[in-house]
Design a protein around this motif. Structure first.
Motif, PDB file in Angstrom:
ATOM      1  N   THR A 268      -1.252  -6.209  -2.378  1.00 53.18           N
ATOM      2  CA  THR A 268      -2.099  -5.366  -3.300  1.00 53.18           C
ATOM      3  C   THR A 268      -2.793  -6.487  -4.379  1.00 53.18           C
ATOM      4  O   THR A 268      -3.904  -6.449  -4.605  1.00 53.18           O
TER       5      THR A 268
ATOM      6  N   VAL B 209       2.520   0.645 -13.155  1.00 51.31           N
ATOM      7  CA  VAL B 209       0.845   0.760 -13.164  1.00 51.31           C
ATOM      8  C   VAL B 209       0.939   2.053 -13.646  1.00 51.31           C
ATOM      9  O   VAL B 209       0.082   2.405 -14.535  1.00 51.31           O
TER      10      VAL B 209
ATOM     11  N   PHE C  81       3.820   5.160  -6.409  1.00 51.06           N
ATOM     12  CA  PHE C  81       3.331   4.250  -6.895  1.00 51.06           C
ATOM     13  C   PHE C  81       4.290   3.272  -7.710  1.00 51.06           C
ATOM     14  O   PHE C  81       5.062   3.948  -8.311  1.00 51.06           O
ATOM     15  N   GLN C  82       3.747   1.993  -7.976  1.00 50.16           N
ATOM     16  CA  GLN C  82       4.632   1.257  -8.891  1.00 50.16           C
ATOM     17  C   GLN C  82       4.868   2.096 -10.245  1.00 50.16           C
ATOM     18  O   GLN C  82       3.877   2.431 -10.934  1.00 50.16           O
TER      19      GLN C  82
ATOM     20  N   ALA D 288      -2.798   0.228  -6.629  1.00 54.50           N
ATOM     21  CA  ALA D 288      -1.381   0.384  -6.636  1.00 54.50           C
ATOM     22  C   ALA D 288      -0.832   0.689  -5.008  1.00 54.50           C
ATOM     23  O   ALA D 288      -1.605   1.139  -4.347  1.00 54.50           O
TER      24      ALA D 288
ATOM     25  N   TYR E  36      -3.419  -4.039 -11.380  1.00 52.09           N
ATOM     26  CA  TYR E  36      -2.591  -3.494 -10.047  1.00 52.09           C
ATOM     27  C   TYR E  36      -1.213  -3.742  -9.998  1.00 52.09           C
ATOM     28  O   TYR E  36      -0.502  -4.379 -11.009  1.00 52.09           O
ATOM     29  N   GLY E  37      -0.652  -3.119  -9.241  1.00 49.26           N
ATOM     30  CA  GLY E  37       0.809  -3.251  -8.975  1.00 49.26           C
ATOM     31  C   GLY E  37       1.151  -3.467  -7.476  1.00 49.26           C
ATOM     32  O   GLY E  37       0.467  -3.164  -6.496  1.00 49.26           O
ATOM     33  N   THR E  38       2.162  -4.283  -7.369  1.00 49.92           N
ATOM     34  CA  THR E  38       2.726  -4.656  -6.066  1.00 49.92           C
ATOM     35  C   THR E  38       4.245  -4.593  -5.640  1.00 49.92           C
ATOM     36  O   THR E  38       4.761  -5.182  -6.713  1.00 49.92           O
TER      37      THR E  38
ATOM     38  N   SER F 179      -5.443   3.095  -3.714  1.00 46.80           N
ATOM     39  CA  SER F 179      -4.407   3.316  -3.190  1.00 46.80           C
ATOM     40  C   SER F 179      -3.985   2.485  -1.793  1.00 46.80           C
ATOM     41  O   SER F 179      -4.688   2.683  -0.804  1.00 46.80           O
TER      42      SER F 179
ATOM     43  N   GLN G  80      -1.708  -7.906 -13.582  1.00 46.29           N
ATOM     44  CA  GLN G  80      -0.459  -7.098 -12.958  1.00 46.29           C
ATOM     45  C   GLN G  80       0.236  -6.458 -13.827  1.00 46.29           C
ATOM     46  O   GLN G  80       0.778  -6.960 -14.927  1.00 46.29           O
TER      47      GLN G  80
END
Ligand SMILES: Cc1cc2nc3c(=O)[nH]c(=O)nc-3n(C[C@H](O)[C@H](O)[C@H](O)COP(=O)(O)O)c2cc1C
Length: 193
Positions: free
Chosen positions: A15, A68, A64-65, A57, A8-10, A88, A37
């Motif tokens: 997220t 990611v 998005f990041q 993400a 995941y990306g946050t 998403s 992450q």
């Protein structure tokens, strides 16, 4: 035991909570679930250890990041060999507007094209307005956007819009339709943790 990877990306942390919720559902189904992450310089991941992968993400200013995207592009080869899901996280979905929904879908398409990855399934999830976590400028901008959309504008608190039950249903469906069939023949090369 079947093993599922969640990458995941946050930007503000929400997220990460979504990744945890997905992992909890998979664990209830008897799977092992690892959460990573996406960040530059992370440890190598052993593709053979995972029967399925979820990429989650969040959207920030239409994107998005980047970490990611880089992670998926670098791992697209083996991702294509197993069931994958693209989750998403955004706020646009709360508008229930066909044009906004089409924009989110196009954003996901661009991500998939750029990374050469075709997820088995995709899901758009409502995120959170974390006013108390933002800088004053971000708080001011997000309040203006929320006001225009007739959303929540009390900046003294945070608002979480994720439908956790719906997310659990999505994870259950992904497991039943795509992971369980693989589980019949898949054996992890690594011992269960
Ligand atoms: C600065 C900023 C920009 C954002 N841009 C978008 C956007 O372009 N489209 C959208 O649908 N949501 C947008 N959002 C909403 C985020 O995707 C949502 O808050 C999400 O829960 C953030 O997840 P995170 O805490 O994991 O970063 C934005 C949020 C912030 C704070």
């Amino acid at each position: 035991m079947i093993r599922i990877l969640i990458v995941y990306g946050t930007t503000y942390g929400h997220t990460g909570k979504i990744a945890e919720a997905l992992a909890t559902t998979f664990r209830h189904r008897g799977a092992l679930a690892d959460i990573v992450q996406a960040a530059r310089g992370e440890d190598e991941i052993d593709p053979d250890a995972y029967a399925a992968v979820v990429i989650a993400a969040s959207v920030r200013a239409g994107h998005f990041q980047q970490p990611v995207q880089e992670w998926v592009r670098a791992n697209a080869g083996w991702l294509g060999d197993r069931p994958t899901a693209f989750v998403s996280v955004c706020l646009g979905v709360l508008q229930h507007d066909a044009k906004v929904d089409a924009d989110i879908a196009a954003m996901m398409d661009r991500f998939c094209e750029a990374t050469h990855w075709t997820p088995t399934t995709r899901k758009v999830v409502a995120g959170a307005l974390l006013y108390t976590h933002y800088s004053w400028l971000t708080r001011w901008i997000m309040r203006r956007i929320a006001a225009k959309a007739h959303g929540d504008t009390d900046t003294s608190r945070d608002f979480e819009y994720t439908d956790w039950k719906d997310l659990e249903t999505f994870a259950d469906l992904f497991f039943d339709q795509h992971v369980a069939p693989v589980a019949k023949w898949w054996r992890s090369p690594t011992p269960a943790a």
